[in-house]
Motif scaffolding. Sequence first.
Motif, PDB file in Angstrom:
ATOM      1  N   PHE A  19       0.850  -1.304   0.023  1.00  0.00           N
ATOM      2  CA  PHE A  19       0.000  -0.059  -0.140  1.00  0.00           C
ATOM      3  C   PHE A  19       0.952   1.273   0.175  1.00  0.00           C
ATOM      4  N   SER A  20       1.875   1.104   0.804  1.00  0.00           N
ATOM      5  CA  SER A  20       2.718   2.277   0.870  1.00  0.00           C
ATOM      6  C   SER A  20       3.572   2.654  -0.449  1.00  0.00           C
ATOM      7  N   TYR A  21       3.940   1.524  -1.154  1.00  0.00           N
ATOM      8  CA  TYR A  21       4.443   1.427  -2.182  1.00  0.00           C
ATOM      9  C   TYR A  21       3.762   2.408  -3.457  1.00  0.00           C
ATOM     10  N   GLN A  22       2.449   2.047  -3.376  1.00  0.00           N
ATOM     11  CA  GLN A  22       1.591   2.654  -4.266  1.00  0.00           C
ATOM     12  C   GLN A  22       1.169   3.940  -4.122  1.00  0.00           C
ATOM     13  N   GLU A  23       0.990   4.331  -2.864  1.00  0.00           N
ATOM     14  CA  GLU A  23       0.783   5.688  -2.529  1.00  0.00           C
ATOM     15  C   GLU A  23       1.942   6.520  -2.602  1.00  0.00           C
ATOM     16  N   LEU A  24       3.351   5.892  -2.191  1.00  0.00           N
ATOM     17  CA  LEU A  24       4.338   6.738  -2.438  1.00  0.00           C
ATOM     18  C   LEU A  24       5.552   6.191  -3.139  1.00  0.00           C
ATOM     19  N   PRO A  25       5.492   5.909  -4.448  1.00  0.00           N
ATOM     20  CA  PRO A  25       6.159   5.230  -5.175  1.00  0.00           C
ATOM     21  C   PRO A  25       7.607   5.824  -5.375  1.00  0.00           C
ATOM     22  N   GLY A  26       7.541   7.197  -4.923  1.00  0.00           N
ATOM     23  CA  GLY A  26       8.977   7.829  -4.731  1.00  0.00           C
ATOM     24  C   GLY A  26       9.691   7.774  -3.544  1.00  0.00           C
ATOM     25  N   LYS A  27       9.313   7.066  -2.732  1.00  0.00           N
ATOM     26  CA  LYS A  27      10.032   7.209  -1.204  1.00  0.00           C
ATOM     27  C   LYS A  27      11.394   6.654  -1.486  1.00  0.00           C
TER      28      LYS A  27
END
Length: 340
Positions: A19-27
Amino acid sequence: MKRFFLTSLLIIILAFPAFSYQELPGKGITVRPARATWDTGYFQEALIRRALETLGYNVKKPKELQNALFYKSVALGDVDYWANGWFPNHWGQTPKNFKKKAGIYGTVVKAGGLQGYLVSKSAVDKFNIKSLDDFKRPEVKKAFDANGDGKADLVACPPGWGCALVIDHHMKVYDLANDINLIKASYAASMAEAMARHQKGEPIFFYTWAPNWTIFKLKPGEDVMWINVPKIIPRSSQKGAEDRMTVSGVKGAVTDPLKAGFVVSDINIVANHKFMEKNPPIKAFFSVFSLPLEDINEQNTKMYEGEKSEQDIQRHVDQWIEKNKEKWNSWLEEARKAAK
């Protein structure tokens, strides 16, 4: 019950990184933007920076660069992108290997880099003004002669500006030196005087470009009209781009198409190829991001009136996003989809 709780917790833990990856792909990814030295281009840079930050990217403070230095830097990979490309105008400022290393990845405003001459709409209607040639007529010269020298006064460009060379070329090739007086003092001061005359109901005649506060304060089609050059006669630097000196669909033009006499550019996002290959979400965002020219003009007007600090610009970004939430969220969604 305990087993059910642990199983549920494990599912949540496993799902959360995705979920985090999809919401924040630029992390965890650092981005190095640049921006142009002219402040009329700051707004689109600030909007893009905000979007990339929202997507989780660590976006550095933009480097402010002259055109040629940016194109060299982005080709070398020293910076990643900017939103201030004016093409075809800027091709001559790119290094020889530019297209192998970098390129255009989005269009902020199609034909947004418009330049040309504008005249009070009331005068266009009264004197049937269509082109610069009409300023050879005695009654037109008299109407626009503010200093009594027998010539129509044109707010032109200060010496050293690229547009000054084109205007001088027009005065020569259209034989207008005895008909038009070029005001080459400070552009802002000269336009302020023209605005004061306009408010008194007097006709005005000026050069401008877009984006710019001038065509937010003086709206084409309502207050002023874009007029033609008599025919397209390019300067040596304009040769090869003659097809971009006539443009269709210009709001507030006396004719369609308009013979602008200046090369009309698109405002583009330019980025390094390798950077884009590594960042599909950014590539996706750039491909859908665009702005109405009127929105940039409105923000530029706020800056002209004193709201030009970084805090001011960020507030303008907040205001624009609030007014355009659906569009903004759709752009971010496109970027997130590209990360899947």
